[in-house]
Motif scaffolding. Structure first.
Motif, short mmCIF file in Angstrom:
data_model
loop_
_atom_site.label_atom_id
_atom_site.label_comp_id
_atom_site.label_asym_id
_atom_site.label_seq_id
_atom_site.Cartn_x
_atom_site.Cartn_y
_atom_site.Cartn_z
N LYS A 22 0.85 -1.21 0.00
CA LYS A 22 0.00 0.00 0.00
C LYS A 22 0.88 1.25 0.00
O LYS A 22 0.70 2.16 -0.80
CB LYS A 22 -0.89 -0.01 1.24
N THR A 438 -3.49 13.25 6.53
CA THR A 438 -2.41 12.70 7.34
C THR A 438 -2.44 13.31 8.74
O THR A 438 -2.22 12.63 9.74
CB THR A 438 -1.05 13.02 6.67
N ARG A 441 -4.97 11.44 10.81
CA ARG A 441 -4.52 10.09 11.16
C ARG A 441 -3.38 10.14 12.16
O ARG A 441 -3.30 9.30 13.05
CB ARG A 441 -4.08 9.34 9.91
N LEU A 442 -2.51 11.12 11.99
CA LEU A 442 -1.38 11.22 12.92
C LEU A 442 -1.88 11.59 14.31
O LEU A 442 -1.34 11.11 15.32
CB LEU A 442 -0.35 12.23 12.42
N ARG A 444 -4.65 10.64 15.59
CA ARG A 444 -5.18 9.40 16.16
C ARG A 444 -4.02 8.48 16.58
O ARG A 444 -4.07 7.84 17.64
CB ARG A 444 -6.09 8.71 15.16
N ASN A 488 -11.76 6.16 12.36
CA ASN A 488 -10.73 5.46 11.61
C ASN A 488 -11.36 4.74 10.44
O ASN A 488 -10.78 4.61 9.37
CB ASN A 488 -9.95 4.50 12.51
N GLN A 492 -15.31 0.08 11.93
CA GLN A 492 -14.45 -0.13 13.09
C GLN A 492 -14.77 0.87 14.21
O GLN A 492 -14.78 0.52 15.39
CB GLN A 492 -12.98 0.00 12.67
N ARG A 515 -6.31 0.38 -0.69
CA ARG A 515 -7.14 0.69 0.48
C ARG A 515 -7.38 -0.55 1.32
O ARG A 515 -7.75 -1.61 0.80
CB ARG A 515 -8.48 1.27 0.03
N ARG A 518 -9.49 -2.86 8.76
CA ARG A 518 -9.23 -3.81 9.84
C ARG A 518 -10.58 -4.31 10.34
O ARG A 518 -11.16 -3.70 11.23
CB ARG A 518 -8.49 -3.12 10.99
N1 LIG Z 1 -14.71 -1.28 6.50
C1 LIG Z 1 -14.98 -0.67 5.37
N2 LIG Z 1 -15.23 -1.36 4.25
C2 LIG Z 1 -15.51 -0.71 3.10
C3 LIG Z 1 -15.51 0.70 3.08
C4 LIG Z 1 -15.23 1.39 4.26
O1 LIG Z 1 -15.24 2.63 4.30
N3 LIG Z 1 -14.96 0.69 5.36
N4 LIG Z 1 -15.77 1.37 1.91
C5 LIG Z 1 -15.86 0.64 0.70
C6 LIG Z 1 -14.52 0.70 -0.02
N5 LIG Z 1 -13.46 0.35 0.83
C7 LIG Z 1 -12.64 1.22 1.48
C8 LIG Z 1 -11.82 0.63 2.38
C9 LIG Z 1 -10.88 1.38 3.06
C10 LIG Z 1 -10.77 2.71 2.83
C11 LIG Z 1 -9.71 3.51 3.51
O2 LIG Z 1 -9.61 4.67 3.29
N6 LIG Z 1 -8.83 2.88 4.31
C12 LIG Z 1 -7.71 3.56 4.87
C13 LIG Z 1 -7.48 3.12 6.32
C14 LIG Z 1 -8.56 3.62 7.24
C15 LIG Z 1 -8.12 3.46 8.70
O3 LIG Z 1 -8.38 2.44 9.31
N7 LIG Z 1 -7.44 4.44 9.23
C16 LIG Z 1 -6.89 4.41 10.58
C17 LIG Z 1 -5.42 4.08 10.54
C18 LIG Z 1 -4.70 4.96 9.57
C19 LIG Z 1 -3.21 4.74 9.45
O4 LIG Z 1 -2.73 4.06 8.58
N8 LIG Z 1 -2.44 5.39 10.35
C20 LIG Z 1 -1.02 5.36 10.34
C21 LIG Z 1 -0.49 6.69 10.83
C22 LIG Z 1 -0.97 7.86 10.00
C23 LIG Z 1 -0.54 7.85 8.55
O5 LIG Z 1 0.60 7.47 8.25
O6 LIG Z 1 -1.38 8.26 7.69
C24 LIG Z 1 -0.54 4.23 11.20
O7 LIG Z 1 -1.27 3.83 12.12
O8 LIG Z 1 0.54 3.73 10.90
C25 LIG Z 1 -7.07 5.75 11.25
O9 LIG Z 1 -7.45 6.72 10.56
O10 LIG Z 1 -6.86 5.82 12.45
C26 LIG Z 1 -6.47 3.24 4.06
O11 LIG Z 1 -6.38 2.17 3.44
O12 LIG Z 1 -5.60 4.09 4.05
C27 LIG Z 1 -11.59 3.33 1.90
C28 LIG Z 1 -12.55 2.58 1.23
C29 LIG Z 1 -16.32 -0.75 0.85
N9 LIG Z 1 -15.81 -1.39 2.00
#
Ligand SMILES: Nc1nc2c(c(=O)[nH]1)N[C@@H](CNc1ccc(C(=O)N[C@@H](CCC(=O)N[C@@H](CCC(=O)N[C@@H](CCC(=O)O)C(=O)O)C(=O)O)C(=O)O)cc1)CN2
Ligand SMILES: [Zn+2]
Length: 751
Positions: A22, A438, A441-442, A444, A488, A492, A515, A518
């Motif tokens: 990713k 970002t 997310r940061l 969080r 997030n 979830q 994308r 979890r």
């Molecule tokens: N569960 C689910 N299924 C779905 C959808 C949906 O929205 N949710 N939408 C449809 C399409 N699917 C999708 C699935 C994922 C994402 C999406 O944007 N996912 C994000 C992750 C979302 C997440 O869990 N974010 C967390 C963790 C983010 C993260 O990676 N944080 C970093 C730190 C920050 C960074 O570097 O950006 C880390 O922990 O390492 C948060 O915001 O807290 C991604 O892949 O990038 C979008 C559409 C159908 N199915």
């Protein structure tokens, strides 16, 4: 004759144990990583995956299960079937990504659900002008890479029947299976090429055959495998079925010259069906006894009993996962927040591979050779069966007492809402989320690691909400949202607050392209300890006079995107979650929120693959939505949102939801959904998405106006809402502002 293997899986995850792919792919798109560096990340991931599978003890390892974006798109590339509009793009990799995501000038392929999973594939477009040609470079390269590492590699490809059934005919094409004879020779050539490159087995995936199929479609499958098994130089063919029961297709496939067949034995009835097909006695049966798409530890005793019962019916037997491990997280290692006893009930990807090898060892050396593994599995199962969290008397009593799902007739509600909301015609709105930056997310991540405290986190999220509200007012939208910065993920986020669910910290599963999600683990009865969204919505509403929509995820979608219980019916869990959502809608209303949206984008996804099961599903799915939404007064407007699918088959259910306003994906499928809705007498508010949010392209005012004009042909202005296709969380801030301005301008001009 080929050498039979004994232990395998049908495919593996590819995004990387820490989402390495990713990150690399997104860096490539951003221009901060070059193609060579991307390729090197990919190669390392493949190698690591194969080495782990070999080390665990598999004697046949799937390859060509890697993908930069999607394996159906890879198949389209292999068959020379990319659409004309991307052909001009010079770099192969960029052409591929343009087909997947579009760019400033080119629209992407449509994306839709991979059967009833939360994985999405790109729908190949086949037109009369498509001239198929074989491009085996990717599968050959992966085979050679694996063989160079001494991996017992088994290339995997999507089969010809499934490929055509999943594709979309464009430009007046006849039914696509009519094109079978054009691609069969290419598959034949591929088989010979793979054999020449040293493959002993090839896995050809035909999951489309586990859904309802017409006799002529089954005849096509017969023709395909008669033809391919007659190829003189080829690997042994393992035809892979998964996600369901082959039904009438099973004896037909068994009568062809294929050597092996995989059966999803987690599906009720499949064991019995194998026993009554005599032709299987000469085949290698790959027994999918380890559930590849859920996370529960396998009942090894039961799996052994299933394997034993197959002994008489199969020629030879291998143990396998029921499907690719694409749908489960990599490993339980590192999930420090998941503790016993729950932890002992679970098996993620690596643990499932271990289960496969334990079972294969039991078959080979007898059960005594694995007695300690069997004991551990029994103990875990027993602790799960008796855990008090699996049964909450209060929730069960509330459901048994009955919940009224009646609402006043829609027309009366409409009048009450018109007075309270006072909206212009063609009201403009968005689907809920704004860009998850970002920065968000940061924040969080910082909360998680204790760098900031809860108070600081809340104040940062409030400042995001204030920005999003101000932006919407500046653009001139009519119904505002708070933007969902605190989430997030839309599932979830709720699961983390509901009892009965556990969340993972690194249990990433690919959803589409780069994308990931979890999926939470639903292990017990569900209840809502306290309100989940009210503070955020209330805060947003305090900043504006315009209505702010409360934003909730519906029970079907929460279930569809979680790992669910296998000890209780889904319908029961749905009703429990529905009660929690119902309580939340009432709390939002009490806090002064005038519109509540309950998203059900996965309503279509859980539709059973066999039509005999659909009525029962739709009944509980619709009922759980109505439990969620019928607790509020007439003048509180209920919205819902649906996306990511063809809605034809559930169109009556959409009517039955009785939501005051339904926003629905339509931009990639050109408003066809409105005619479908009209044909069943739908007469409530509807917001067909006027532009595609899955692509970074900014739609022009003209384009949106045209979409709206098309919509107005099907829907009177009084019922029409103006909104994008889906939430904006994956988009960049600049494109969002430009797109929404164009949308508001188009709506204003039409008014
Ligand atoms: N569960 C689910 N299924 C779905 C959808 C949906 O929205 N949710 N939408 C449809 C399409 N699917 C999708 C699935 C994922 C994402 C999406 O944007 N996912 C994000 C992750 C979302 C997440 O869990 N974010 C967390 C963790 C983010 C993260 O990676 N944080 C970093 C730190 C920050 C960074 O570097 O950006 C880390 O922990 O390492 C948060 O915001 O807290 C991604 O892949 O990038 C979008 C559409 C159908 N199915
Ligand atoms: Zn959506």
């Amino acid at each position: 004759m080929s050498i039979e293997f004994t232990a395998t899986v049908l495919g593996s995850a590819r995004i990387g144990p820490n989402r390495e792919l990713k990150k690399a792919v997104e860096s490539y798109w951003a221009g901060t990583l070059d193609a060579a560096a991307l390729e090197s990340v990919a190669r390392t991931l493949r190698e690591n995956t194969w080495r782990e599978l070999v080390a665990a003890g598999l004697d046949s390892v799937p390859v060509n299960t890697f993908s930069y974006y999607d394996h159906v798109l890879d198949t389209a590339v292999m068959l020379g079937a990319l659409p004309e509009r991307v052909q001009g793009i010079g770099s192969e990799l960029d052409r591929y990504f343009a087909a997947a995501r579009g760019n400033e000038t080119v629209a992407p392929l449509e994306m839709t659900k991979w059967f009833d999973t939360n994985y999405h594939y790109l729908v190949p477009e086949i037109s009369p002008a498509t001239t198929f040609s074989l491009h085996p470079e990717k599968v050959l390269a992966e085979l050679e890479e694996a063989r160079a590492l001494d991996v017992p590699a088994r290339p995997v490809v999507v089969g010809p029947v499934t490929f055509l059934l999943l594709s979309k005919a464009v430009g007046g094409s006849a039914p696509l299976l009519d094109r079978l004879d054009e691609i069969l020779p290419l598959y034949a050539e591929l088989l010979t090429t793979l054999a020449d490159a040293g493959a002993e087995w090839v896995q050809i995936d035909e999951p489309a055959l586990v859904a309802d199929r017409t006799q002529s479609e089954i005849d096509c499958a017969k023709r395909a495998y008669d033809f391919l098994s007659a190829v003189s130089t080829r690997p042994a063919i393992l035809l892979a079925s998964y996600f369901g029961d082959l039904g009438a297709a099973l004896p037909v496939l068994a009568s062809t010259g294929i050597e092996g067949l995989s059966i999803d034995l987690t599906v009720p009835g499949t064991v019995e069906h194998v026993a009554v097909v005599p032709a299987l006695a000469s085949k290698h049966i790959v027994a999918g006894v380890v559930d590849g798409r859920n996370i529960w530890r396998t009942d090894l005793d039961r799996a052994l009993a299933t394997l034993a019962s197959l002994m008489g019916s199969a020629g030879t037997l291998a143990v396998s996962s029921s499907c690719s491990l694409l749908h489960v997280p990599y490993t339980l290692d590192g999930e420090t927040d998941i503790v016993d006893p729950l932890r002992s009930w679970l098996a993620f990807g690596a643990e499932k591979v271990a289960e496969v090898t334990v079972l294969a060892r039991a078959l080979r050396d007898g059960t005594e050779s694995v007695s300690s593994e069997l004991d551990q599995a029994r103990a875990a199962l027993e602790s799960r069966r008796t855990d008090p969290r699996l049964h909450d008397a209060a929730i069960r009593a509330r459901l048994e007492a009955g919940v009224s799902v009646d609402r006043t007739p829609a027309e009366e509600r409409r009048r009450a809402q018109a007075v309270r909301l006072d909206l212009p015609s063609l009201p403009t709105t968005t689907i809920g989320s704004y860009p998850q930056t970002t920065q968000i997310r940061l924040a969080r991540a910082a909360l998680r690691t204790g760098q900031i405290d809860e108070t600081e986190y809340v104040s940062r999220m409030q400042s995001e909400i204030a920005d999003v509200v101000a932006l919407q007012e500046k653009i001139g939208l009519d119904v505002l949202v708070h933007g969902e910065p605190e989430r997030n993920d839309m599932v979830q986020y709720f699961a983390e607050q509901l009892s009965g669910f556990a969340a993972t910290s690194n249990g990433w599963v690919q959803s589409y392209g780069s994308r990931c999600v979890r999926p939470p683990i639903l292990y017990g009865d569900v209840s809502r300890p306290k309100p989940m969204t009210v503070n955020w919505s209330e805060y947003a509403q305090s900043l504006t006079g315009k209505p702010v929509k409360g934003m909730l995820t519906g029970p079907v979608t929460i279930l569809a995107w979680s790992f669910v219980r296998d000890d209780r019916p889904l319908a029961e869990s749905a009703a429990q979650i529905a009660l929690a959502i119902r309580d939340e809608t009432i709390d939002l209303e009490e806090a002064g929120i005038r519109i509540v949206q309950v998203d059900e984008p996965a309503l279509r996804e859980l539709l059973p693959l066999r039509s005999k099961d659909t009525a029962a599903y739709l009944e509980w799915a619709v009922r759980s939505f109505k439990i969620s939404t019928s607790g509020v007064s007439d003048d509180t407007q209920i919205h819902t949102h649906l996306c990511y699918s063809e809605f034809g088959e559930i169109i009556d259910a959409i009517v039955d939801l009785d939501a005051d306003v339904t926003s629905i994906e339509a931009a990639r499928s050109h408003m066809e959904v409105l005619d479908d809705l009209n044909s069943v007498g739908f007469d409530l508010g509807v917001g067909p998405g006027v532009y595609d949010i899955h692509s970074p392209r900014v739609p022009s005012v003209d384009e949106i106006t045209e979409s709206l004009r098309a919509a107005l042909k099907a829907v009177p202005a009084e019922r029409l809402w103006v909104n994008p296709d889906c939430g904006l969380k994956t988009r960049g801030a600049a494109e969002v502002e430009r797109s929404l301005r164009n949308m508001v301008q188009a709506a204003a001009a039409l008014r």
